[in-house]
Design a protein around this motif. Structure first.
Motif, PDB file in Angstrom:
ATOM      1  N   SER A  77      11.072  -3.229   0.919  1.00 52.63           N
ATOM      2  CA  SER A  77      10.653  -1.769   1.072  1.00 52.63           C
ATOM      3  C   SER A  77      10.587  -1.595   2.796  1.00 52.63           C
ATOM      4  O   SER A  77      10.379  -2.544   3.209  1.00 52.63           O
ATOM      5  CB  SER A  77       9.189  -1.496   0.427  1.00 52.63           C
ATOM      6  N   SER A  78      10.429  -0.557   3.139  1.00 51.95           N
ATOM      7  CA  SER A  78      10.221  -0.374   4.504  1.00 51.95           C
ATOM      8  C   SER A  78       8.676  -0.457   5.021  1.00 51.95           C
ATOM      9  O   SER A  78       7.885  -0.164   4.324  1.00 51.95           O
ATOM     10  CB  SER A  78      10.681   0.906   5.260  1.00 51.95           C
ATOM     11  N   ASN A  79       8.722  -1.326   5.999  1.00 49.81           N
ATOM     12  CA  ASN A  79       7.274  -1.726   6.301  1.00 49.81           C
ATOM     13  C   ASN A  79       7.147  -1.254   7.886  1.00 49.81           C
ATOM     14  O   ASN A  79       7.371  -2.019   8.838  1.00 49.81           O
ATOM     15  CB  ASN A  79       7.262  -3.262   6.552  1.00 49.81           C
ATOM     16  N   GLN A 405       6.851   1.556  -3.227  1.00 48.75           N
ATOM     17  CA  GLN A 405       7.049   0.328  -2.405  1.00 48.75           C
ATOM     18  C   GLN A 405       6.725  -0.972  -2.901  1.00 48.75           C
ATOM     19  O   GLN A 405       5.995  -1.536  -2.697  1.00 48.75           O
ATOM     20  CB  GLN A 405       6.216   0.627  -1.010  1.00 48.75           C
ATOM     21  N   LYS A 408       7.169  -4.283  -0.474  1.00 54.68           N
ATOM     22  CA  LYS A 408       6.981  -4.498   1.134  1.00 54.68           C
ATOM     23  C   LYS A 408       6.374  -5.787   1.507  1.00 54.68           C
ATOM     24  O   LYS A 408       5.725  -6.456   0.647  1.00 54.68           O
ATOM     25  CB  LYS A 408       5.813  -3.731   1.414  1.00 54.68           C
TER      26      LYS A 408
END
Length: 423
Positions: A77-79, A405, A408
């Motif tokens: 997931s984007s962090n 998410q 992540k």
DNA sequence: TCTCCGATTAGAC
DNA sequence: CTAACGGTCTAATCGGAGA
């Protein structure tokens, strides 16, 4: 007399989000990695190995699930806290190499290298130092205009022989032509899908063909942006670097939900949260807003379900940056728009008609204005003790709407609580 | 006819 | 098991309303 030839550098991090993830997971070197957009929707960053598997930019995760499983692609997931912090480190190093830096996006920046001695050598030093101190690898393109520096960066990325640095200014005319002949127009900065199609109709497919096109007829047909692009390809710098970002004219916070939402209370909670985020950004740039727009929408991909996408614009009599005031308006707007019986998938708020805050302070005839010191105190406490320490009661008690998410990584560099513990 | 404004389009990352 | 497709931002241009 014409202006002396400039040397604009464009430094771009390679596969930035994927590279950030690898900095703290060296075991993933040489492995395929992808990083997903918000809500774990689409692949927005890919390691070279993932690109080699044929995973395309922006493809939804569910369309590549077989590929991911079969090749053991590592999915994140984007962090954003991690990427923002890594970006700051890279940009701080780059800033040391030129008096003029424009941070253009989270993973790239322009440096004006005009007048420096042995620019190629300097570029290689920059690249080595960034890698040594951050473990992020970058490519550097250099040209007489920002457009040519972007184009050179593309060459540097694509040809391993360049070792990450390509300087268009060192080419003679014949060499320039042979480089430009091999670059499709859609790779040029400012030429997107629509223009590519329109250019194809008049027989322009390569960067070289665009560079030699007639300026005044291109302007007449496509407008001023195209004229500048053609001029820039000829080495005339038309786009100036801007070192400090001007205040935003518009601040948007919107999200797709992790699951469909049917209740007004959940939407209210989400909107209150979006207002907090937007208003904090507004205060950070010392502005206030005179127009609030609120929207909610159903899932456009579910053609089997009824669609409803209302939005409401609320002009504010007194411009404000107060989360409380804005939340009250947002809740009222929601109440006016909401219809039961729909599955809502996304919502958002837009602040616009933005003015400097000073312009509206101390108007003693405007009735009781918002007290800015309350919000200032809230911002200070959150800056000192961490985001979300103190918030308004409307904001964020219900979490059902939050985005997915699931994968992540820890916020390695900005959050003690998320550091993996050795034991 | 000219000008202003909001909406739409196109592009970037 | 199923369903699953991002978020911000700017500038230019277009087209209608009003002066």
């Amino acid at each position: 007399m014409h202006a002396p030839k400039r040397s604009i550098g464009l430094i771009d991090c390679n596969n930035f989000y994927a590279s950030c993830e690898r900095v703290f997971r060296p075991d993933l070197n040489h492995q395929p990695i992808i990083v997903l957009s918000n809500n774990d929707g689409c692949a927005v960053s890919r390691s070279n190995e993932a690109k080699a598997l044929g995973i395309k930019m922006g493809v939804p995760l569910f369309k590549i699930s077989d590929l991911v499983r079969e090749h053991g692609v590592h999915v994140f997931s984007s962090n954003y806290p991690l990427y923002a912090d890594m970006s700051n480190r890279v940009m701080a190093i780059l800033r040391e190499y030129s008096p003029v830096q424009e941070v253009y996006s989270i993973d790239e920046c322009f440096l004006d290298l005009t007048g420096f001695h042995d620019i190629d050598q300097r570029a290689r030093q920059i690249r080595d130092r960034v890698f040594r101190e951050t473990s992020i690898s970058v490519c550097i393109g250099i040209g007489a205009s920002p457009t040519l520096s972007k184009l050179s960066n593309f060459v540097a990325k694509r040809h391993p022989r360049s070792q990450g640095v390509f300087n268009f200014n060192l080419l003679n005319n014949k060499q320039q032509e042979s480089v430009l002949k091999n670059i499709p127009v859609e790779e040029i900065w400012g030429i997107g899908r629509q223009l590519t199609k329109a250019l194809d109709v008049i027989g322009i497919q390569t960067a070289l063909q665009l560079r030699t096109a007639d300026i005044s007829s291109m302007r007449k047909r496509f407008g001023i942006v195209m004229e500048k692009t053609v001029r820039e390809l000829r080495g005339e710098a038309c786009i100036e670097l801007t070192e400090s970002a001007p205040a935003k004219q518009q601040i948007i916070t919107s999200r797709s939900f992790g699951q469909p939402v049917t209740e007004i209370e959940e939407l209210q909670d989400a909107l209150a949260h979006f207002i907090s985020t937007s208003a904090r950004k507004l205060r950070a740039q010392h502005s206030c807003a005179a127009l609030l727009q609120v929207f909610i929408m159903t899932d456009r991909f579910r053609e089997d379900q009824p669609q409803y996408c209302p939005s409401l614009a609320l002009p504010l009599m007194t411009p404000t940056a107060s989360s409380m005031t804005l939340q009250r308006y947002a809740v009222a707007a929601l109440a006016a728009m909401f219809r039961p019986g729909y599955c809502y998938k996304k919502a958002g708020v837009i602040l616009s008609e933005i003015f400097p805050e000073t312009q509206f302070q101390g108007d003693m005839f405007a009735g009781a204005p918002d007290d800015p010191s309350l919000m200032a105190t809230l911002d200070q406490i959150n800056a000192r003790f961490g985001k979300g320490t103190l918030k308004l009661s409307q904001d964020g008690s219900r979490r059902s709407w939050q985005m997915r998410q699931d994968r992540k990584s820890p916020e390695y560099t900005t959050n003690w609580a998320e550091l993996p513990v050795c034991r």
